[in-house]
Design a protein around this motif. Structure first.
Motif, mmCIF file in Angstrom:
data_model
loop_
_atom_site.group_PDB
_atom_site.id
_atom_site.type_symbol
_atom_site.label_atom_id
_atom_site.label_comp_id
_atom_site.label_asym_id
_atom_site.label_seq_id
_atom_site.Cartn_x
_atom_site.Cartn_y
_atom_site.Cartn_z
ATOM 1 N N ASP A 6 0.835 -1.197 0.000
ATOM 2 C CA ASP A 6 0.000 0.000 0.000
ATOM 3 C C ASP A 6 0.876 1.256 0.000
ATOM 4 O O ASP A 6 1.947 1.291 0.603
ATOM 5 C CB ASP A 6 -0.908 0.022 1.235
ATOM 6 N N TYR A 26 0.895 5.009 1.324
ATOM 7 C CA TYR A 26 0.187 5.725 2.393
ATOM 8 C C TYR A 26 0.922 7.011 2.744
ATOM 9 O O TYR A 26 2.144 7.023 2.909
ATOM 10 C CB TYR A 26 0.061 4.839 3.633
ATOM 11 N N LEU A 39 -4.625 6.854 1.506
ATOM 12 C CA LEU A 39 -4.200 5.460 1.383
ATOM 13 C C LEU A 39 -4.590 4.946 0.006
ATOM 14 O O LEU A 39 -5.751 5.038 -0.390
ATOM 15 C CB LEU A 39 -4.840 4.595 2.470
#
Length: 604
Positions: free
Chosen positions: A348, A350, A357
Motif C-alpha cells: 500500500d 500511504y 491510502l
C-alpha cells in the motif's frame, strides 16, 4: 585532475551556505591544480620581473665598456625570455584546466541536483534561473577559480620585486615599496559600488532570461490568443534594462581601469624625477636607474591581475550565490541512520500527513478541495516533499510504500518503486521510439501503452509529418511543440505506462482532452494497470467513476472515502468540487444525482 579525466567520479558535497563559501569550497577541491598554476605563474611573472635587471646590467656594461658584462647580460635576457615563454604557456594551460574542471564540477553538481529533485526543481526555482546558473553563471564561477592562482602569483611577484628593489637600491626601492601597495589598494573604495552595479546587471539579466524562457515555452498559446506582441514588448523592456545596467557597470570598471593607468604613470614620473636627482649626485648608477625604472614599468603587468581578480570576484559572487541557492535545495531530510540498502518495496502507498491510502493493486482517485494541494500531494507520494531547509517549510512524515518510508530508500530505488507524472509533463526531442525507451520491466509493450492512452490520432499525425510510414520512427520536436496539449499529455501518459512502476501517480492526466477520449483513457488505464497500484489526482467525474475507490481530501486531510457515485450523494463538499456547482445548487444536490449519472452513462 586533468581534462581527460572528466567527468569526476564524485563531484563531492558542496558547501552551499553562501556564494563565497561555495567558491572557497571549489578552491579547496582544486588545491593541487591551483598550486601547479601558482608555480608556473611565479616562473612567468618572476622571469618578467627579472628582465629589468638584465636590461640595467646591459646598459651599465655599455657605459663601462665591458664586453663580457654585455655578453652576460645578453645570456641572462635570453634565459629569462625562454623562462617567460615556458611559464606563460604552462600557466595558461594549467589555468584553463582549472577553469574547465571547476565548471565541470559545478555542472555535475547541478545535474545531480536536478536529477535528485526532478520536476520539483522548477517549482522551487524558476526555470530561467536554472538555465542561467547552468550556462552563464558556470562560466563566471570558472573564471574566478581560473584567475585566483594567477592573481596569487602576481601578488607574490610584486612583493618579491619590492623587497628586492629595497635591497638592490634602498634610495629608490623604498619609493617603489611604498608606491606599489598604494597602487594595488587605490581601487578598493570603488569596488563596492562596482560590485553592486554588477549584481544589479546579473539580477536584471536573470529576470530577462526567465521572461524569455517563459515566453518561448508559452509561444504556441500566446499566438492562439494574439498575445505574443505583448510578451515580446515586455522582453524588449527587460533587455533594455539589462543594457542600461551593463553600461552603468562598465562605467565603473572603466573608471577602475583609468585609475590603474593614471597612478602607475604618476609613480613613474616620481621615480624618474627622483632617480635623475640621485644619479646627478652620484648616489646611483645609470644602470641602477634603468633597472628600477624598467621594474616599475614591468610591474604594471602583474598589477593588472589585481583588477581582473576584483572583476572576477564581483561577477562570480552573485553567480556562486545563485548556484549555492539551487544546490542547497534538498529532496528530503535524510534519517540519522542513513539510507536503506534494500530492493524496491511493494504494498500500500500511504501518506501519514494527509491520511491518503492507495491500496496495492487498485486504481485510487484522489480529489482535493484545494487545487494547489493536488500538486504538492503528488510530489509527496513520489518522495519529492520539501525538507526543512526549503523555504522554512515544516518537515512532514515520509510517505510509506509497503510500510517502508520512501525517504529512507536510495533515490534510484524510490523512483523505481513510485513514478509521478507531472501535471505538465515534458517531451524531449527525438523519435517516438526514443520517447518510449524508458527503464521498465518490459511487461507493458509500447503498442499497448499507446492504445490505452488513446494515441491513435497522435500516431496518424506523426506518420503524416514523417517520411517513414512507421510512426515509431517519426520525430517529435523539442518539448512536443508541434503537438497539441492533449496529444502531448497522452504521449506522456503512454510513456508512464510503459515504465510499469510498482506505484504510478498521475496528476491530472486527462485535463487537456475531450470527455469521450477521457472516458476511454480512464478505462484503458484501469485495464492496463490491473493488479498494480495507481493513484490519479483528478476532479473529472468520468475518471472518478472508473476508479476502484475515491479519496476526498479537504483542508489537507482525508474527509471521505468511497465510490464516486456514493460520495456524490452523501458528501456535499465532494459534490461541489467534482460538479463545480454553486452554493445555491449545493442545496439541490440530490435532484442533480440522476442527471449526473445519466451523463456519465452516455459518455461511457
Amino acid at each position: 585532475m586533468q581534462i581527460s579525466d572528466l567527468p569526476y567520479p564524485d563531484p563531492g558535497v558542496p558547501d552551499a551556505r553562501s556564494g563565497p563559501r561555495f567558491l572557497l569550497w571549489l578552491g579547496r577541491n582544486q588545491l593541487r591544480g591551483q598550486l601547479k598554476s601558482l608555480a608556473w605563474g611565479l616562473l612567468h611573472f618572476g622571469s618578467v620581473a627579472g628582465l629589468p635587471y638584465g636590461v640595467g646590467y646591459a646598459v651599465q656594461a655599455v657605459v663601462d665598456g665591458s664586453g663580457s658584462g654585455l655578453a652576460t647580460a645578453g645570456g641572462l635576457i635570453v634565459l629569462l625570455g625562454v623562462a617567460i615563454a615556458l611559464g606563460d604557456t604552462m600557466l595558461h594551460r594549467s589555468a584553463v584546466t582549472n577553469w574547465i574542471t571547476a565548471a565541470a564540477r559545478v555542472q555535475q553538481l547541478l545535474a545531480r541536483k536536478a536529477a535528485s529533485l526532478g520536476a520539483a526543481l522548477t517549482r522551487r526555482v524558476a526555470a530561467g534561473e536554472v538555465v542561467a546558473v547552468s550556462t552563464g553563471d558556470v562560466e563566471k564561477i570558472g573564471w574566478f577559480v581560473e584567475a585566483l592562482s594567477r592573481f596569487a602569483a602576481a601578488a607574490l611577484t610584486v612583493v618579491l620585486v619590492c623587497v628586492s628593489l629595497v635591497i638592490y637600491q634602498p634610495a629608490l626601492g623604498v619609493v617603489v615599496a611604498i608606491g606599489m601597495p598604494v597602487l594595488a589598494l587605490a581601487v578598493l573604495p570603488l569596488l563596492p559600488r562596482a560590485t553592486r552595479r554588477a549584481d544589479q546587471q546579473r539580477e536584471k539579466a536573470g529576470r530577462a532570461t526567465e521572461l524569455a524562457s517563459d515566453t518561448v515555452a508559452g509561444l504556441r498559446v500566446l499566438r492562439g490568443i494574439g498575445g505574443e506582441e505583448l510578451f515580446l514588448d515586455r522582453y524588449r523592456r527587460a533587455s533594455q534594462e539589462v543594457r542600461r545596467a551593463a553600461v552603468r557597470s562598465a562605467r565603473m570598471w572603466s573608471l577602475i581601469s583609468a585609475v590603474q593607468v593614471l597612478l602607475p604613470g604618476l609613480l613613474l614620473i616620481v621615480i624618474v624625477w627622483y632617480g635623475v636627482h640621485l644619479a646627478r649626485e652620484g648616489r646611483i648608477t645609470v644602470g641602477e636607474l634603468v633597472t628600477i625604472y624598467s621594474a616599475v614599468m614591468i610591474l604594471n603587468y602583474p598589477l593588472r591581475h589585481f583588477e581582473e581578480i576584483a572583476m572576477a570576484y564581483s561577477f562570480s559572487r552573485p553567480s556562486a550565490q545563485r548556484a549555492a541557492r539551487v544546490l542547497a535545495l534538498r529532496r528530503v531530510t535524510e534519517p540519522a541512520g542513513g539510507l536503506r540498502d534494500a530492493p524496491a518495496p511493494t504494498g500500500d502507498l500511504y501518506d501519514p500527513a494527509t491520511g491518503v491510502l492507495a491500496p496495492a493493486g487498485l486504481l485510487t482517485a484522489v480529489v482535493c478541495g484545494d487545487p494547489d494541494l493536488a500538486g504538492r500531494l503528488a510530489d509527496r507520494l513520489g518522495g519529492h516533499a520539501a525538507s526543512a531547509g526549503d523555504g522554512g517549510e515544516k518537515p512532514q512524515p515520509s510517505v510509506l510504500l509497503g510500510g517502508v518510508p520512501l525517504d529512507e530508500l536510495p533515490l534510484g530505488v524510490a523512483r523505481t518503486a513510485v513514478l509521478v507524472q507531472d501535471k505538465d509533463p515534458v517531451l524531449l526531442s527525438g523519435t517516438l521510439a526514443e520517447l518510449l525507451d524508458v527503464p521498465s520491466d518490459g511487461s507493458v509493450p509500447p503498442e499497448e501503452a499507446l492504445a490505452a492512452a488513446q494515441c491513435t490520432d497522435v500516431l496518424d499525425a506523426l506518420t503524416q509529418a514523417s517520411l517513414d510510414d512507421d510512426p515509431m520512427s517519426a520525430r517529435i520536436t523539442e518539448r512536443g511543440r508541434s503537438l497539441s496539449g492533449g496529444q502531448r499529455q497522452r504521449l506522456a501518459l503512454a510513456r508512464s505506462l510503459v515504465a510499469a512502476p510498482e506505484a504510478l501517480v498521475l496528476d491530472e492526466p486527462t485535463s487537456a482532452v475531450d470527455s469521450h477520449t477521457e472516458a476511454r483513457i480512464a478505462q484503458g488505464v484501469r485495464a492496463l494497470r490491473h493488479g498494480r497500484t495507481t493513484v490519479v489526482l483528478t476532479s473529472s467525474p468520468l475518471v472518478l467513476d472508473r476508479a476502484d475507490r475515491v479519496v476526498f481530501v479537504y483542508e489537507g486531510e482525508v474527509a471521505a472515502v468511497g465510490e464516486h457515485r456514493e460520495l456524490v450523494r452523501t458528501e456535499p463538499r465532494y459534490r461541489a468540487v467534482v460538479t463545480r456547482e454553486t452554493d445555491e445548487e449545493t442545496a439541490t444536490g440530490p435532484a442533480l444525482e440522476s442527471e449526473i449519472e445519466i451523463d456519465m452513462e452516455e459518455t461511457a
